[in-house]
Structures are given as C-alpha cells and as structure tokens.
Design a protein around this motif. Structure first.
Motif, mmCIF file in Angstrom:
data_model
loop_
_atom_site.group_PDB
_atom_site.id
_atom_site.type_symbol
_atom_site.label_atom_id
_atom_site.label_comp_id
_atom_site.label_asym_id
_atom_site.label_seq_id
_atom_site.Cartn_x
_atom_site.Cartn_y
_atom_site.Cartn_z
ATOM 1 N N ASN A 59 0.842 -1.185 0.000
ATOM 2 C CA ASN A 59 0.000 0.000 0.000
ATOM 3 C C ASN A 59 0.884 1.244 0.000
ATOM 4 O OD1 ASN A 59 -1.964 1.890 0.292
ATOM 5 N ND2 ASN A 59 -2.892 0.983 2.107
ATOM 6 N N VAL A 60 0.640 2.134 -0.956
ATOM 7 C CA VAL A 60 1.456 3.337 -1.056
ATOM 8 C C VAL A 60 0.711 4.573 -0.556
ATOM 9 C CG1 VAL A 60 2.869 2.490 -2.951
ATOM 10 C CG2 VAL A 60 0.743 3.672 -3.448
ATOM 11 N N PHE A 61 -0.456 4.371 0.031
ATOM 12 C CA PHE A 61 -1.214 5.501 0.546
ATOM 13 C C PHE A 61 -0.570 6.025 1.821
ATOM 14 C CE2 PHE A 61 -4.689 3.104 -1.620
ATOM 15 C CZ PHE A 61 -4.869 4.013 -2.645
ATOM 16 N N ARG A 62 -0.667 7.302 2.023
ATOM 17 C CA ARG A 62 -0.145 7.890 3.256
ATOM 18 C C ARG A 62 -1.235 7.855 4.322
ATOM 19 N NH1 ARG A 62 -2.719 12.626 3.697
ATOM 20 N NH2 ARG A 62 -3.289 13.765 1.838
ATOM 21 N N ASP A 63 -0.830 7.979 5.570
ATOM 22 C CA ASP A 63 -1.795 8.052 6.656
ATOM 23 C C ASP A 63 -2.532 9.384 6.599
ATOM 24 O OD1 ASP A 63 -1.088 5.581 7.623
ATOM 25 O OD2 ASP A 63 0.453 6.392 8.958
ATOM 26 N N ASP A 64 -3.805 9.364 6.975
ATOM 27 C CA ASP A 64 -4.573 10.596 7.038
ATOM 28 C C ASP A 64 -4.085 11.430 8.217
ATOM 29 O OD1 ASP A 64 -6.139 10.047 4.866
ATOM 30 O OD2 ASP A 64 -7.746 9.126 6.036
ATOM 31 N N GLU A 65 -3.937 12.702 7.970
ATOM 32 C CA GLU A 65 -3.533 13.621 9.029
ATOM 33 C C GLU A 65 -4.541 14.750 9.085
ATOM 34 O OE1 GLU A 65 0.462 15.037 8.546
ATOM 35 O OE2 GLU A 65 1.159 13.075 7.858
#
Length: 95
Positions: free
Chosen positions: A60-66
């Motif tokens: 998974n290349v998605f970043r964490d939600d901030e």
C-alpha cells in the motif's frame, strides 16, 4: 481445438469486422497456432507454484490521514465573486 470458418465469422461479427475470404483463411491459421500454443502451456506442471495476483510484491502506497488546520473562511471567500452569509453565492440552477 479446431478453428472453423464459422468460428472466425462469429468472432468477426461480434467485433463488427468485415473480413475478406483471404483474411478469414489467414485468421483460421493464426488462431489455431495461438490455441495450440496455449494448449502447450497447459501441459506444464504448476502444482508446486503458489498462485499470485502480481509477479512483484505490491504494498500500500497511501499515506496516513492527518488532520490539518484548514484555511480561515474569510480567506477562502476573499476571491469569491459574490458571497452571502459566509458562503459562496451562485446563480440558481433549479427551478
């Protein structure tokens, strides 16, 4: 599998192709070669091979939600052509 002229005509009809008689004959030969090659691949023993979706590992290349601060409403409405009660005012589109 034997490819017939009827098979070629059926596939050509599905693909909306108008084929000449020479093209049909050539396609019969080409499709028989393709199918015989696939039959040869089916002879391979794949019992020891683990089925995979991809040849290379995928992560998974998605970043964490901030949660970040948003712009202030006044700054967002600064360039609005028209505004009313702290909102963008747009022309009515539904009767």
């Amino acid at each position: 599998m034997k490819v017939t002229k009827e098979t070629i005509e059926h596939v050509a009809n599905l693909a909306r192709l108008n084929l000449s008689e020479e093209e049909k004959e050539k396609l019969i030969h080409d499709m028989e070669n393709i199918i015989s090659y696939m039959d040869k691949l089916n002879e391979l023993d794949t019992s020891e091979i683990i089925p995979t979706d991809h040849v290379i590992p995928i992560k998974n290349v998605f970043r964490d939600d901030e949660v970040l601060d948003s712009y202030p409403k006044s700054k967002m409405l600064m360039n609005a052509p028209e505004k009313e009660d702290g909102c963008f005012k747009v022309p009515k589109v539904v009767e």
